[in-house]
Scaffold this motif. Structure first.
Motif, short mmCIF file in Angstrom:
data_model
loop_
_atom_site.label_atom_id
_atom_site.label_comp_id
_atom_site.label_asym_id
_atom_site.label_seq_id
_atom_site.Cartn_x
_atom_site.Cartn_y
_atom_site.Cartn_z
N LEU A 108 34.65 68.74 74.55
CA LEU A 108 33.35 68.72 75.62
C LEU A 108 32.34 69.84 74.87
N GLY A 109 32.86 70.73 74.27
CA GLY A 109 31.90 71.72 73.48
C GLY A 109 31.05 71.17 72.79
N GLY A 110 31.26 69.84 72.00
CA GLY A 110 30.37 69.16 71.20
C GLY A 110 29.44 68.02 72.06
N HIS A 111 29.89 67.91 73.17
CA HIS A 111 29.08 67.02 74.08
C HIS A 111 28.38 67.38 75.60
N VAL A 112 28.84 68.43 75.84
CA VAL A 112 28.29 69.18 77.01
C VAL A 112 27.81 70.54 76.87
N ASP A 113 26.61 70.62 77.33
CA ASP A 113 25.85 72.02 77.12
C ASP A 113 26.18 73.18 78.27
N SER A 114 26.80 72.56 79.30
CA SER A 114 27.10 73.45 80.27
C SER A 114 28.44 74.48 80.12
N SER A 115 28.42 75.78 79.97
CA SER A 115 29.52 76.44 79.63
C SER A 115 30.58 76.46 80.88
N ALA A 116 30.01 76.44 81.95
CA ALA A 116 30.93 76.57 83.26
C ALA A 116 31.82 75.41 83.42
N PHE A 117 31.14 74.14 83.04
CA PHE A 117 31.75 72.94 82.94
C PHE A 117 32.94 72.97 81.97
N VAL A 118 32.47 73.23 80.81
CA VAL A 118 33.43 73.07 79.88
C VAL A 118 34.66 74.05 79.93
N ILE A 119 34.48 75.37 80.41
CA ILE A 119 35.39 76.15 80.77
C ILE A 119 36.39 75.75 81.69
N ALA A 120 35.92 75.25 82.80
CA ALA A 120 36.52 74.79 84.07
C ALA A 120 37.45 73.55 83.42
N SER A 121 37.00 72.87 82.50
CA SER A 121 37.65 71.73 81.90
C SER A 121 38.92 72.08 81.21
N MET A 122 38.64 73.13 80.53
CA MET A 122 39.63 73.74 79.72
C MET A 122 40.74 74.23 80.57
N VAL A 123 40.48 75.05 81.76
CA VAL A 123 41.68 75.44 82.64
C VAL A 123 42.28 74.25 83.10
N VAL A 124 41.64 73.28 83.67
CA VAL A 124 42.31 71.81 84.23
C VAL A 124 43.28 71.31 82.96
N ALA A 125 42.82 71.26 81.73
CA ALA A 125 43.53 70.67 80.64
C ALA A 125 44.76 71.39 80.51
#
Length: 385
Positions: A108-125
């Motif tokens: 997601l870090g290479g496809h999404v610019d929203s840091s909040a979304f990427v961090i939340a996704s890492m927590v869920v993962a």
């Protein structure tokens, strides 16, 4: 003199505070005796530990770095152990959380610019990875009555081998395969800047850096306390911890509850793995002498036991143990015993377990009557008629 143990029908509230504090004091006294036996002054050594862990400039920031993963593994143990489920595989669940969290951050870090979304996704993962790994033992326990301690320990080794394989023995998605460093020594891919977790600085001691993972650990402690003390789910889990038979008679679906508690414990450890990637390492570490050597999962058991599985006390003890580990790393040298922190952790665990005995049982001392006194006080036999 004869000593007996009587089970307490009720436990005074002050025991929950006095016994853990007393366990710590006794542990430091025993460790001090060990230091004296080896010719080292324990008072000066403890002073150096305290200064390096909590007083020196920058020490609190380093202590928080050491304490954050310990808080997650301690909370994972606190979520499972009182429910009669011995989760000793938080170590492996943290590895899986790191693997899943790193994958989410890399993609997601290479496809999404929203840091909040990427961090939340890492927590869920991380939650998904840790919970899935925990459910392996949960299913074996719930449906096949397999000893969860044995399966937990074995799954820790399996998770460690998977971690090593992804970086050292394959060209996986997690491994860096381009560049000079990658050709010399296997390393994991660094997550993009957008996936790196933020920090906040408080103007104390020249600036104390608070990682996002530490704040998430506090939030997890609040949620865990509310879940187990204020909900029907928590009541069922408490009954299961007291007696599985009583839980069945009270209408608790035991298998479902076992799976839920194990998944919850694994999810917490998984968040700790994702935090390790997002907050500190920024790349998956497959080196057996790296993340695996730190033993966060096993230290978390010591922390939870000393905190008597209270979520808020777990955070406090994690901060204390994190300070000791930070001080041990800072003071390593010819004049400082390298294994002191490990010895302290082991002694603290045994003292905490001994303290648990005092909380559950009351010690009674009985004096034996002297033989002559007993004979004199005995009634004389009646004469035969």
């Amino acid at each position: 003199m004869r000593v007996t143990f009587e089970r307490r029908l009720s436990q005074p509230w002050w025991l929950s505070v006095a016994v853990p504090v007393g366990s710590l004091v006794v542990a430091f006294v025993i460790a001090g005796v060990v230091l004296l036996a080896t010719g080292i002054n324990p008072l000066s050594t403890y002073r150096e530990l305290f200064n390096a862990g909590f007083i020196q400039t920058g020490s609190l920031s380093q202590t928080l770095i050491s304490a954050t993963p310990l808080a997650f593994t301690g909370l994972a143990a606190a979520a499972a152990f009182p429910k009669n489920l011995n989760n000793i595989r938080a170590e492996g669940q943290m590895y899986m959380g790191a693997i899943f969290g790193s994958a989410a951050g890399l993609y997601l870090g290479g496809h999404v610019d929203s840091s909040a979304f990427v961090i939340a996704s890492m927590v869920v993962a991380g939650i998904v990875g840790g919970a899935a790994w925990a459910l392996i033992s949960g299913v074996l326990k719930a449906f096949f009555a397999t000893n969860e301690i044995l399966t937990s320990l074995l799954l820790n080794y399996v998770a460690g081998l998977i971690l090593t394989y992804l970086i050292f023995e394959s060209e996986s998605y997690w491994r860096q395969t381009k560049g000079f460093n990658a050709s010399v020594f296997p390393v994991g891919k660094e997550i993009p800047k957008v996936a790196q977790w933020p920090t906040w600085t408080i103007d104390i001691q020249g600036g104390v850096v608070i990682p996002l993972g530490a704040l998430i650990a506090v939030l997890v402690a609040v949620v865990l306390w509310a879940l187990y003390s204020r909900t029907r789910f928590g009541f069922g889990a408490q009954v299961l911890g007291d007696s599985e038979r009583a839980a069945r008679y009270s209408g608790v679906r035991v298998r479902r509850k076992i799976l839920a508690v194990m998944a919850l414990s694994g999810a917490i450890a998984g968040i700790g793995g994702a935090s390790q990637i997002g907050d500190f390492a920024h790349a998956l570490d497959g080196d057996p002498n790296g993340l695996q050597k730190l033993g966060y999962g096993y230290t978390g058991i010591v922390i939870a036991a000393l905190a008597r599985y209270n979520p808020f006390a777990t955070l406090l003890v994690a901060f204390l143990i994190g300070g000791l580990e930070n001080a041990g790393n800072t003071l390593q040298g010819p004049n400082f015993p390298a294994g002191l922190v490990g010895v302290l952790q082991g002694i603290i665990l045994f003292c905490a377990l001994g303290g648990e005995l005092l909380i559950r049982y009351r010690v009674r001392f009985h004096r034996k009557l002297r033989a002559k006194g007993a004979a004199a006080s005995a009634p004389a036999p009646k004469a035969a008629s």
